[in-house]
Design a protein around this motif. Structure first.
Motif, short mmCIF file in Angstrom:
data_model
loop_
_atom_site.label_atom_id
_atom_site.label_comp_id
_atom_site.label_asym_id
_atom_site.label_seq_id
_atom_site.Cartn_x
_atom_site.Cartn_y
_atom_site.Cartn_z
N GLY A 178 0.79 -1.23 0.00
CA GLY A 178 0.00 0.00 0.00
C GLY A 178 0.81 1.27 0.00
N ASN A 179 2.12 1.21 -0.32
CA ASN A 179 2.95 2.41 -0.41
C ASN A 179 3.21 2.74 -1.88
OD1 ASN A 179 4.00 3.21 2.46
ND2 ASN A 179 4.08 0.98 2.40
N PRO A 180 3.36 4.01 -2.22
CA PRO A 180 3.57 4.40 -3.63
C PRO A 180 5.03 4.23 -4.06
CG PRO A 180 3.43 6.36 -2.26
CD PRO A 180 3.17 5.21 -1.35
N TRP A 181 5.48 3.00 -4.18
CA TRP A 181 6.87 2.72 -4.48
C TRP A 181 7.24 3.19 -5.89
CZ3 TRP A 181 9.28 1.53 -0.22
CH2 TRP A 181 8.61 0.82 0.78
N VAL A 182 8.36 3.87 -6.00
CA VAL A 182 8.87 4.34 -7.29
C VAL A 182 9.93 3.34 -7.76
CG1 VAL A 182 10.05 6.20 -8.53
CG2 VAL A 182 8.44 6.75 -6.68
N CYS A 183 9.65 2.63 -8.82
CA CYS A 183 10.52 1.56 -9.28
C CYS A 183 11.52 2.11 -10.30
CB CYS A 183 9.70 0.44 -9.90
SG CYS A 183 8.64 -0.41 -8.69
N ASN A 184 12.64 2.63 -9.78
CA ASN A 184 13.74 3.08 -10.62
C ASN A 184 15.01 2.35 -10.20
OD1 ASN A 184 14.37 4.32 -8.19
ND2 ASN A 184 13.67 6.35 -8.87
N CYS A 185 16.15 2.80 -10.69
CA CYS A 185 17.39 2.07 -10.43
C CYS A 185 17.76 2.08 -8.95
CB CYS A 185 18.52 2.70 -11.25
SG CYS A 185 20.06 1.77 -11.21
N SER A 186 17.36 3.11 -8.19
CA SER A 186 17.66 3.15 -6.77
C SER A 186 16.92 2.07 -5.98
CB SER A 186 17.33 4.53 -6.19
OG SER A 186 15.94 4.79 -6.32
N GLN A 211 3.62 0.14 -13.32
CA GLN A 211 2.59 0.23 -12.28
C GLN A 211 1.85 -1.10 -12.13
OE1 GLN A 211 -0.26 3.33 -13.00
NE2 GLN A 211 -1.24 3.11 -10.99
N GLY A 212 1.76 -1.55 -10.85
CA GLY A 212 1.06 -2.78 -10.54
C GLY A 212 1.92 -4.02 -10.59
N GLN A 213 3.16 -3.92 -11.07
CA GLN A 213 4.03 -5.09 -11.14
C GLN A 213 4.74 -5.29 -9.80
OE1 GLN A 213 6.54 -5.58 -14.57
NE2 GLN A 213 5.24 -4.28 -15.89
N GLU A 214 4.97 -6.55 -9.49
CA GLU A 214 5.64 -6.86 -8.24
C GLU A 214 7.13 -6.58 -8.37
OE1 GLU A 214 5.73 -10.48 -4.93
OE2 GLU A 214 4.69 -10.72 -6.85
N VAL A 215 7.70 -5.91 -7.36
CA VAL A 215 9.07 -5.43 -7.45
C VAL A 215 10.05 -6.60 -7.54
CG1 VAL A 215 10.86 -4.11 -6.24
CG2 VAL A 215 8.50 -3.32 -6.21
N LYS A 216 9.83 -7.65 -6.80
CA LYS A 216 10.80 -8.75 -6.75
C LYS A 216 10.91 -9.50 -8.08
CE LYS A 216 9.05 -11.13 -3.43
NZ LYS A 216 8.83 -12.23 -2.44
N THR A 217 9.93 -9.35 -8.97
CA THR A 217 9.98 -10.04 -10.26
C THR A 217 10.73 -9.24 -11.32
OG1 THR A 217 7.86 -9.06 -10.93
CG2 THR A 217 7.79 -11.17 -9.76
N LEU A 218 11.10 -8.00 -11.03
CA LEU A 218 11.78 -7.17 -12.01
C LEU A 218 13.28 -7.44 -11.97
CD1 LEU A 218 9.93 -3.80 -11.28
CD2 LEU A 218 9.36 -5.51 -13.00
N ASN A 219 13.96 -7.09 -13.08
CA ASN A 219 15.42 -7.18 -13.12
C ASN A 219 16.01 -5.78 -13.21
OD1 ASN A 219 15.17 -6.37 -15.86
ND2 ASN A 219 14.98 -8.50 -16.50
N PHE A 220 17.33 -5.72 -13.25
CA PHE A 220 17.98 -4.40 -13.21
C PHE A 220 17.68 -3.59 -14.45
CE2 PHE A 220 20.90 -6.94 -15.61
CZ PHE A 220 21.58 -6.08 -16.46
N GLN A 221 17.44 -4.24 -15.59
CA GLN A 221 17.09 -3.50 -16.80
C GLN A 221 15.70 -2.91 -16.72
OE1 GLN A 221 17.72 -6.41 -19.88
NE2 GLN A 221 19.95 -6.08 -19.96
#
Length: 360
Positions: A178-186, A211-221
């Motif tokens: 429920g937090n507005p996480w900003v998914c960038n390189c940081s 938006q809506g994607q789970e952070v742990k499934t993303l890669n560095f690219q």
């Protein structure tokens, strides 16, 4: 008759808290329920041996300095949810060393002072959900040594610092939804940390393509990083440094609570040190002056000595042809001092005119 007796007992139970001096109800297990009583401060008449206190749905004001609860050393659970507390000031809970559960949900908290939780080294559960926190500072988590459950759901968190994540490894259950996480390189260290945790689900709020994607499934690219950045996992040196900081904080807190306040003489040692340094410096200066030849020379120039007898000028010694010092010796210093015991230099010079008058 029985109905009347029942109504009488119920009436007594209803008015008993007001007659006791506070609007709270207390059960036999030490649980005090003061929820929804429109309280501005904690009732002073509550017994000091209660173990649980519910102060939710009130209008409590937190102190800017000092502690919030001062008379409840046995308190193990405290519920402050649904009070308007925009900020937690330093050491506000420092005297609640036995506290295990602290509920600060829905309190409109936007800022936590780095020392807000100082003294809560036995806290197991901290509930901070439904607030307005935007950042988690490292010193905030240094106060905890036994934290098991941390609830940070529905705040305004955008990212988490890597050092904070290192401290979070000691906490078994963390809720971050429920937090507005900003998914960038940081966020890549956070993504690596999430892959090692089970049961923690964090979804991206921005940018729009993630938006809506789970952070742990993303890669560095996906996070916009040009190359992989490895998250330092449980570095021994860092862990030792953080634990040493925690121990120093606990030692400082224990010393502050156990030591009596310093009296008027508590800060006198700087003056004593200054006095000793001044005395030593003066002694060194005197010793150097005593060994200095120039000092001896100037000191000797002030010593008074009588002038030698000048009656021989134009007189007997010249006539007899006897040079000064051939038949008589120089008077000793002791003799001169005996003759000149008044401390003044005697002027024995006689004018030639006065000598002629004496001879006639």
């Amino acid at each position: 008759m029985e109905c009347a007796w029942y109504l009488c007992v119920c009436s007594l139970l209803y008015v008993w808290p007001a007659a006791a001096g506070h609007p709270c109800s207390i059960d036999s297990k030490g649980w005090a329920d003061c929820s929804g009583k429109s309280l501005l401060h904690t009732p002073d008449s509550l017994p000091g041996n209660i173990t649980s206190l519910d102060l939710s749905f009130n209008s409590l004001a937190m102190p800017r300095s000092g502690t919030f609860l001062t008379h409840f050393p046995s308190l193990r659970a405290l519920n402050l949810s649904n009070n308007i507390i925009p900020m937690l000031y330093p050491a506000v809970f420092s005297n609640l060393w036995a506290l295990h559960l602290l509920d600060l949900s829905s309190c409109n908290i936007s800022h936590l002072h780095p020392e807000a939780f100082q003294g809560l080294r036995n806290l197991h559960t901290l509930l901070l959900k439904n607030n307005k926190l935007q950042i988690l500072q490292l010193p905030v988590f240094l106060a905890f040594r036994a934290l098991v459950h941390l609830d940070l759901q529905n705040n305004d968190l955008l990212s988490v610092d890597a050092l904070v994540l290192q401290l979070m490894e000691r906490t078994h259950q963390i809720l971050l939804q429920g937090n507005p996480w900003v998914c960038n390189c940081s966020m890549y260290p956070f993504q690596q940390w999430l892959q090692q945790r089970q049961g923690v689900q964090v979804l991206c709020a921005s940018p729009p393509e993630l938006q809506g994607q789970e952070v742990k499934t993303l890669n560095f690219q996906d996070l916009g990083c040009r190359r992989k950045q490895w998250f330092p996992q449980a570095q021994p040196s860092l862990r030792r440094k953080l634990l040493a900081t925690v121990q120093r904080n606990d030692t400082t807190t224990t010393a502050a609570t156990t030591m009596s306040p310093a009296g008027k003489g508590g800060n006198s040692w700087p003056y004593l040190v200054g006095f000793l340094v001044s005395a030593i410096a003066i002694s060194i200066v005197i010793a150097l002056a005593a060994k200095c030849k120039l000092f001896h020379k100037n000191f000797a120039s002030y010593r008074h000595r009588p002038l030698p007898d000048t009656s021989s000028m134009g007189g007997s010694h010249a006539e007899s042809g006897v040079a000064w010092g051939e038949n008589q010796s120089m008077p000793s210093a002791a003799g001169l001092q005996l003759e000149d015991d008044d401390g003044f230099i005697e002027d024995n010079y006689i004018q030639p005119s006065e000598r002629l008058q004496e001879e006639d």
